[in-house]
Design a protein around this motif. Structure first.
Motif, PDB file in Angstrom:
ATOM      1  N   ILE A 332     136.407   1.368  -8.139  1.00 24.54           N
ATOM      2  CA  ILE A 332     135.983   1.737  -9.272  1.00 24.54           C
ATOM      3  C   ILE A 332     134.826   2.404  -9.111  1.00 24.54           C
ATOM      4  O   ILE A 332     133.808   1.956  -8.561  1.00 24.54           O
ATOM      5  N   LEU A 333     134.489   3.708  -9.792  1.00 22.60           N
ATOM      6  CA  LEU A 333     133.384   4.431  -9.579  1.00 22.60           C
ATOM      7  C   LEU A 333     132.742   4.671 -10.976  1.00 22.60           C
ATOM      8  O   LEU A 333     133.325   4.824 -12.047  1.00 22.60           O
ATOM      9  N   VAL A 334     131.233   4.285 -11.078  1.00 19.52           N
ATOM     10  CA  VAL A 334     130.747   4.325 -12.321  1.00 19.52           C
ATOM     11  C   VAL A 334     130.504   6.015 -12.432  1.00 19.52           C
ATOM     12  O   VAL A 334     129.482   6.686 -11.737  1.00 19.52           O
ATOM     13  N   VAL A 335     130.949   6.714 -13.498  1.00 16.91           N
ATOM     14  CA  VAL A 335     130.805   8.192 -13.540  1.00 16.91           C
ATOM     15  C   VAL A 335     129.200   8.208 -14.069  1.00 16.91           C
ATOM     16  O   VAL A 335     128.707   9.273 -13.630  1.00 16.91           O
ATOM     17  N   SER A 336     128.633   7.560 -14.989  1.00 14.82           N
ATOM     18  CA  SER A 336     127.592   7.555 -15.458  1.00 14.82           C
ATOM     19  C   SER A 336     126.934   6.316 -15.703  1.00 14.82           C
ATOM     20  O   SER A 336     127.571   5.508 -16.653  1.00 14.82           O
ATOM     21  N   GLY A 340     127.648   4.635 -19.186  1.00 17.75           N
ATOM     22  CA  GLY A 340     128.729   3.351 -18.858  1.00 17.75           C
ATOM     23  C   GLY A 340     129.956   3.953 -18.784  1.00 17.75           C
ATOM     24  O   GLY A 340     131.027   3.084 -19.349  1.00 17.75           O
ATOM     25  N   LEU A 341     130.345   5.027 -18.222  1.00 13.33           N
ATOM     26  CA  LEU A 341     131.875   5.356 -18.245  1.00 13.33           C
ATOM     27  C   LEU A 341     132.449   5.249 -16.793  1.00 13.33           C
ATOM     28  O   LEU A 341     131.640   5.679 -15.909  1.00 13.33           O
ATOM     29  N   CYS A 342     133.393   4.707 -16.702  1.00 14.13           N
ATOM     30  CA  CYS A 342     133.996   4.421 -15.265  1.00 14.13           C
ATOM     31  C   CYS A 342     135.298   5.001 -14.945  1.00 14.13           C
ATOM     32  O   CYS A 342     136.023   5.241 -15.943  1.00 14.13           O
ATOM     33  N   ARG A 343     135.715   5.081 -13.800  1.00 11.53           N
ATOM     34  CA  ARG A 343     137.121   5.419 -13.467  1.00 11.53           C
ATOM     35  C   ARG A 343     137.448   5.201 -11.944  1.00 11.53           C
ATOM     36  O   ARG A 343     136.568   4.913 -11.150  1.00 11.53           O
ATOM     37  N   VAL A 344     138.714   5.122 -11.638  1.00 13.05           N
ATOM     38  CA  VAL A 344     139.156   4.700 -10.393  1.00 13.05           C
ATOM     39  C   VAL A 344     138.825   5.911  -9.431  1.00 13.05           C
ATOM     40  O   VAL A 344     139.225   6.950  -9.872  1.00 13.05           O
ATOM     41  N   ILE A 379     138.515  -4.775 -15.946  1.00 13.38           N
ATOM     42  CA  ILE A 379     139.904  -5.001 -16.382  1.00 13.38           C
ATOM     43  C   ILE A 379     140.433  -3.886 -17.156  1.00 13.38           C
ATOM     44  O   ILE A 379     141.660  -3.334 -17.040  1.00 13.38           O
ATOM     45  N   ARG A 380     139.812  -3.205 -18.035  1.00 17.79           N
ATOM     46  CA  ARG A 380     139.923  -2.046 -18.725  1.00 17.79           C
ATOM     47  C   ARG A 380     140.381  -0.960 -17.902  1.00 17.79           C
ATOM     48  O   ARG A 380     141.300  -0.204 -18.254  1.00 17.79           O
ATOM     49  N   VAL A 381     139.653  -0.651 -16.887  1.00 19.39           N
ATOM     50  CA  VAL A 381     139.854   0.665 -15.935  1.00 19.39           C
ATOM     51  C   VAL A 381     141.065   0.254 -15.178  1.00 19.39           C
ATOM     52  O   VAL A 381     142.016   1.202 -15.029  1.00 19.39           O
ATOM     53  N   ILE A 411     143.713  12.887 -14.157  1.00 18.48           N
ATOM     54  CA  ILE A 411     143.149  13.253 -15.502  1.00 18.48           C
ATOM     55  C   ILE A 411     143.118  14.706 -15.503  1.00 18.48           C
ATOM     56  O   ILE A 411     143.079  15.154 -16.544  1.00 18.48           O
ATOM     57  N   GLY A 412     142.857  15.558 -14.490  1.00 20.97           N
ATOM     58  CA  GLY A 412     142.872  17.090 -14.546  1.00 20.97           C
ATOM     59  C   GLY A 412     141.768  17.722 -15.147  1.00 20.97           C
ATOM     60  O   GLY A 412     141.990  18.826 -15.685  1.00 20.97           O
ATOM     61  N   LYS A 413     140.580  17.095 -15.223  1.00 19.73           N
ATOM     62  CA  LYS A 413     139.311  17.670 -15.673  1.00 19.73           C
ATOM     63  C   LYS A 413     138.078  16.834 -15.011  1.00 19.73           C
ATOM     64  O   LYS A 413     138.402  15.858 -14.543  1.00 19.73           O
ATOM     65  N   SER A 414     136.987  17.914 -15.147  1.00 19.64           N
ATOM     66  CA  SER A 414     135.878  17.286 -14.662  1.00 19.64           C
ATOM     67  C   SER A 414     135.145  16.089 -15.490  1.00 19.64           C
ATOM     68  O   SER A 414     135.750  15.576 -16.507  1.00 19.64           O
ATOM     69  N   ASP A 415     134.244  15.215 -14.967  1.00 13.15           N
ATOM     70  CA  ASP A 415     133.620  14.124 -15.575  1.00 13.15           C
ATOM     71  C   ASP A 415     133.117  14.860 -16.838  1.00 13.15           C
ATOM     72  O   ASP A 415     132.961  13.959 -17.854  1.00 13.15           O
ATOM     73  N   GLU A 416     132.457  15.885 -16.746  1.00  4.14           N
ATOM     74  CA  GLU A 416     131.494  16.463 -17.900  1.00  4.14           C
ATOM     75  C   GLU A 416     132.691  16.872 -19.005  1.00  4.14           C
ATOM     76  O   GLU A 416     132.588  16.527 -20.186  1.00  4.14           O
ATOM     77  N   GLU A 417     133.899  17.378 -18.685  1.00  3.53           N
ATOM     78  CA  GLU A 417     134.891  17.928 -19.633  1.00  3.53           C
ATOM     79  C   GLU A 417     135.539  16.551 -19.984  1.00  3.53           C
ATOM     80  O   GLU A 417     135.815  16.578 -21.298  1.00  3.53           O
TER      81      GLU A 417
END
Length: 575
Positions: A332-336, A340-344, A379-381, A411-417
């Motif tokens: 899991i990577l913390v996007v920001s 506080g947004l994360c994703r695999v 758990i959520r991610v 996802i098909g989009k950047s973290d900013e998008e």
């Protein structure tokens, strides 16, 4: 013999004069006139003393270079006679160095015309705990099954940050504190609500300097939370365990202060000075541990670090979860960190979560979750990645992740998008646990606020916790502060005792069945934009995410709650 002694005395006199001349040249370049005079007089005294000693030696027949015993009394009497001064008449160290006493207030530095004095920063006390003074700032009232807080006046305080130095207050408010318009801050300044170094500021064009201390007095509104009472499971003097309802943050953060577990325990049960062992997401319910003593807090913290604290969660997810045990080990990577947004992501930190299906009702599944590592939103991610997002998860169950809602990491989009899409999907930003102004669309979203909309002008960041969950730590745009202090409040004339309460079927304390939220009479402020809005009350879907901390187990203890209603096999979604 007489001629020889005179010649020797003459040489001594010439040598002394030469030395005096050299030292005079040195001192005149660095010392003031008074220092030079003092030095010159001392040199002359040395010269006179040298000649007197040589003359005495000649008169007694003793060579000038031979030491003779002299008593202390004789020396003191001799010095007083030669100099004509007492010891107290000698110049002090400050006079000798040409420096006076340091001026108070400006650190000895003379301020230039028009220059502001900035006091040194005050030392902070990290051990300050909330007390009765803080709990008395305002009071609760219950309405439509919700716990609400009477609006109150509050001070946000912060020191000037490095990026603000050289900017005007107007620039800082315009670029970083966009919860209110510039016109609001200008009116607030005229009324003395904005202070710089404890001095009211009427002109926002003042340029900020290092160590400037700013204070912003606001009329504070807190979002409502569920009205279910806090249930204390254990309180043995060392550990306090409560069953936290969903929608209530653990401790003050962002727009939440009195509607938090810490303040509710203090205001309703007189419990304070608690040490946080772990935290839960605001929308997550279940077992929450506090240490009563510092020693117990250190002991529990060590258990967490050594991974000797076993955690068990239960959740309800969309779709039919596979039977049997399923292990997810996706990093899991913390996007920001701020948002506080994360994703695999392959670049993320290693994670491991064990899942097991408990039931399936034809539409949703109840799943047992064992997080073996402690990553933010773990758990959520992981459930989102597996294609089974938690029901009512406003972030990882959102359609902003794409048609498959992030399944398989697609996802098909950047973290900013992605962040932009999340904000656009949820106008009620306080449900997202993200900061509106961090996305660059905060002001645009604010323009869309209407009387009937449920728009909220705040955001949160998520702080990671060892359980894999996090606490929403909002960044309130009144002031991005590290320290807050209350001022005298102007509460409503109504008190809790004046509000007859009843309990509904969900266990929530309730009063009138009014579906709109407006500022109670007696608490309105003419500058406050929140006071001019009437918001619909949040629904259960917006306040409760179906994730519950069911059990926490250590080497010699185990704390657990009963299953929530939505986790039971016979539960049916009202929709």
């Amino acid at each position: 013999m007489h001629v020889s002694v005179s010649a020797r005395g003459l040489r001594s006199l010439l040598l002394c004069i030469t030395k005096v001349s050299r030292r005079v040249a040195q001192f005149t370049s660095v010392c003031n006139v008074s220092t030079f005079r003092s030095f010159h007089l001392n040199s002359l005294r040395c010269q006179k003393s040298s000649l007197t000693m040589e003359q005495a030696a000649n008169d007694s027949g003793t060579p000038a270079g031979v030491n003779t015993p002299v008593s202390v009394e004789e020396t003191a009497t001799k010095d007083a006679t030669e100099t004509g001064k007492r010891k107290n008449d000698e110049p002090d160290e400050a006079e000798k160095s040409g420096r006076g006493k340091r001026r108070r207030g400006a650190g000895g530095k003379k301020l230039r015309p028009g220059e502001r004095y900035v006091p040194p920063p005050q030392k902070r006390n990290p051990g300050v705990s909330f007390s009765q003074e803080h709990f008395d700032e305002t009071s609760y009232y219950f309405e439509s099954g919700l716990r609400k807080v009477y609006p109150y006046y509050f001070d946000f305080k912060t020191y000037c940050k490095g990026r603000w130095i050289g900017k005007t207050l107007l620039d800082v408010f315009n670029s970083e504190f966009r919860a209110e318009s510039i016109e609001y801050y200008q009116m607030a300044a005229k009324e003395g609500r904005i202070k710089l170094n404890e001095t009211p500021v009427e002109d926002l064009s003042v340029v900020l300097r290092n160590n400037d201390h700013m204070r912003n007095t606001v009329h504070r509104h807190e979002p409502p939370v569920v009205g279910r009472p806090l249930e204390v499971l254990v309180d043995d003097g060392e550990v306090l365990v409560v069953d936290k309802p969903a929608s209530i943050p653990v401790h003050p953060c962002g727009r939440f202060r009195h509607n938090t577990v810490i303040f509710i325990l203090g205001k309703e049960r007189g419990i304070s000075e608690l040490h946080t062992v772990h935290r839960l997401d605001r929308l997550t319910s279940g077992v929450l541990l506090f240490a009563r003593t510092l020693e117990k807090s250190k002991q529990l913290d060590q258990l967490v670090r050594d991974r000797q604290l076993e955690k068990e969660y239960v959740c309800r997810v969309d779709g039919e979860f596979p039977e049997g045990e399923l292990i997810c080990e996706e990093p899991i990577l913390v996007v920001s960190f701020k948002i506080g947004l994360c994703r695999v992501d392959p670049k993320g930190k290693e994670c491991r979560t064990v899942f097991q299906r408990l039931s399936f009702n034809g539409k949703t599944s109840v799943v047992r979750c064992l997080p073996l590592t402690g990553r933010t939103h773990q758990i959520r991610v992981h459930l989102q990645y597996l294609g089974f997002p938690i029901v009512n998860d406003p972030i990882y169950g959102a359609s902003a992740w794409g048609p498959h809602r992030g399944k398989g990491g697609h996802i098909g989009k950047s973290d900013e998008e992605l962040l932009q899409a999340l904000v656009q999907e949820h106008q009620n930003l306080h449900l997202l646990d993200i900061t509106d102004d961090c996305t660059g669309v905060g002001q645009e979203a604010k323009k869309k606020i209407k009387i009937s909309e449920k728009m909220d002008k705040s955001g949160r960041t998520a702080e990671p916790d060892e359980s894999g969950e996090s606490c929403q730590t909002q960044v309130d745009k009144k002031f991005d502060c590290t320290e807050t202090t209350n001022i005298n409040t102007k509460n409503a004339s109504l008190t809790e005792s004046q509000n007859p309460l009843s309990t509904n079927s969900n266990g929530n304390q309730t009063e009138a069945a009014d579906s709109t939220r407006k500022t109670p009479q007696g608490t309105q402020d003419h500058l406050c934009s929140e006071c001019k809005l009437v918001r619909p009350d949040p629904t259960e879907k917006e306040l409760i995410m179906y994730l519950h901390a069911l059990r926490y187990k250590g080497p010699d203890f185990e704390y657990s709650t009963s299953l929530p209603d939505w986790a039971k096999e016979d539960w049916v979604d009202a929709e």
